[in-house]
Motif scaffolding. Structure first.
Motif, PDB file in Angstrom:
ATOM      1  N   LEU A  65       2.247   1.654  -3.725  1.00  0.00           N
ATOM      2  CA  LEU A  65       1.739   1.500  -5.280  1.00  0.00           C
ATOM      3  C   LEU A  65       0.688   2.660  -5.213  1.00  0.00           C
ATOM      4  O   LEU A  65       0.520   3.090  -3.612  1.00  0.00           O
ATOM      5  CB  LEU A  65       0.915   0.199  -5.416  1.00  0.00           C
ATOM      6  N   GLU A  66       0.213   3.318  -6.176  1.00  0.00           N
ATOM      7  CA  GLU A  66      -1.094   4.353  -6.611  1.00  0.00           C
ATOM      8  C   GLU A  66      -1.863   3.537  -5.747  1.00  0.00           C
ATOM      9  O   GLU A  66      -2.409   1.946  -5.901  1.00  0.00           O
ATOM     10  CB  GLU A  66      -0.678   4.922  -7.769  1.00  0.00           C
ATOM     11  N   PRO A  67      -2.896   4.661  -4.910  1.00  0.00           N
ATOM     12  CA  PRO A  67      -4.014   4.388  -4.355  1.00  0.00           C
ATOM     13  C   PRO A  67      -4.612   2.474  -5.103  1.00  0.00           C
ATOM     14  O   PRO A  67      -5.682   1.893  -5.480  1.00  0.00           O
ATOM     15  CB  PRO A  67      -4.643   5.031  -3.849  1.00  0.00           C
ATOM     16  N   GLU A  68      -4.977   3.013  -6.922  1.00  0.00           N
ATOM     17  CA  GLU A  68      -5.857   2.632  -7.680  1.00  0.00           C
ATOM     18  C   GLU A  68      -4.775   1.186  -8.001  1.00  0.00           C
ATOM     19  O   GLU A  68      -5.597   0.456  -7.940  1.00  0.00           O
ATOM     20  CB  GLU A  68      -6.103   3.554  -9.015  1.00  0.00           C
ATOM     21  N   ARG A  69      -4.127   1.127  -8.146  1.00  0.00           N
ATOM     22  CA  ARG A  69      -3.360  -0.061  -8.262  1.00  0.00           C
ATOM     23  C   ARG A  69      -3.295  -1.079  -7.418  1.00  0.00           C
ATOM     24  O   ARG A  69      -3.087  -1.897  -7.438  1.00  0.00           O
ATOM     25  CB  ARG A  69      -1.726   0.037  -8.856  1.00  0.00           C
ATOM     26  N   TYR A  70      -3.031  -0.506  -5.661  1.00  0.00           N
ATOM     27  CA  TYR A  70      -3.264  -0.990  -4.933  1.00  0.00           C
ATOM     28  C   TYR A  70      -4.771  -1.754  -4.883  1.00  0.00           C
ATOM     29  O   TYR A  70      -4.623  -3.218  -4.392  1.00  0.00           O
ATOM     30  CB  TYR A  70      -3.110  -0.895  -3.246  1.00  0.00           C
ATOM     31  N   GLN A 111       2.293  -2.964 -15.678  1.00  0.00           N
ATOM     32  CA  GLN A 111       3.444  -2.370 -16.502  1.00  0.00           C
ATOM     33  C   GLN A 111       4.712  -2.508 -17.546  1.00  0.00           C
ATOM     34  O   GLN A 111       3.734  -3.585 -17.890  1.00  0.00           O
ATOM     35  CB  GLN A 111       4.828  -0.821 -15.569  1.00  0.00           C
ATOM     36  N   LEU A 119      -4.066  -1.365 -14.514  1.00  0.00           N
ATOM     37  CA  LEU A 119      -3.019  -1.154 -13.614  1.00  0.00           C
ATOM     38  C   LEU A 119      -2.840  -1.502 -13.371  1.00  0.00           C
ATOM     39  O   LEU A 119      -1.889  -1.730 -11.815  1.00  0.00           O
ATOM     40  CB  LEU A 119      -4.968  -0.331 -12.142  1.00  0.00           C
ATOM     41  N   LYS A 163       0.559  -1.345   0.133  1.00  0.00           N
ATOM     42  CA  LYS A 163      -0.046  -0.073  -0.168  1.00  0.00           C
ATOM     43  C   LYS A 163       0.784   1.195   0.144  1.00  0.00           C
ATOM     44  O   LYS A 163       0.359   2.205  -0.404  1.00  0.00           O
ATOM     45  CB  LYS A 163      -0.503  -0.440   1.356  1.00  0.00           C
ATOM     46  N   GLN A 164       1.789   1.149   0.438  1.00  0.00           N
ATOM     47  CA  GLN A 164       3.412   2.625   0.667  1.00  0.00           C
ATOM     48  C   GLN A 164       3.810   2.467  -1.124  1.00  0.00           C
ATOM     49  O   GLN A 164       4.357   3.687  -1.255  1.00  0.00           O
ATOM     50  CB  GLN A 164       3.729   2.217   1.335  1.00  0.00           C
TER      51      GLN A 164
END
Length: 138
Positions: free
Chosen positions: A15-20, A125, A122, A12-13
């Motif tokens: 990754l971007e919130p949407e990816r998480y 990559q 998401l 969570k720290q």
């Protein structure tokens, strides 16, 4: 493939919130929103969490679903499990290394496998041929 055991709080720290949400809470992005839908270059699609290579760009095809779709994976890149969230059973697949949710696999894809790995953009990559793949996250 040796799995890594990183607590979700650490992902969570990183990754971007949407990816998480997609990778570790098994959310689904809205169809048609991923820029990877239009990606046509040669290269490698990697897990957005741990950077494990999952798909060769040669395996990508236009499924008409609104999500990046592939007819095969790289060897030992994904694991599967049954998902019953939508009443009928589906096969979910996730990164074999970090366990990040990628999408669902269906048996309506093109030859040679007949499979369609329907992936959340998401969760991926893209690394074009000629660029160095990032080191795997530990």
């Amino acid at each position: 493939m040796t799995p890594i055991d990183k607590p979700k709080a650490e992902w969570k720290q990183l990754l971007e919130p949407e990816r998480y949400e997609v990778l570790f809470k098994e959310a689904t992005e809205r169809a048609g929103t991923s820029p990877l839908n239009k990606e046509k270059r040669d290269g490698t699609f990697i897990c957005a969490a741990c950077y494990l290579p999952l798909f060769d760009a040669r395996f990508k095809f236009e499924s008409g679903t609104g999500w990046p779709s592939f007819y095969d994976t790289l060897p030992d890149a994904v694991d599967t499990k049954r998902d019953f969230r939508l009443v009928w059973p589906r096969t979910e697949y996730h990164c074999a290394r970090c366990g990040g949710h990628q999408g669902h696999v269906f048996e309506d894809g093109p030859k040679p496998t007949g499979l369609r790995y329907c992936n959340n953009g998401l969760a991926l990559q893209f690394v074009p041929d000629g660029e160095t793949l990032p080191d795997l996250r530990s």
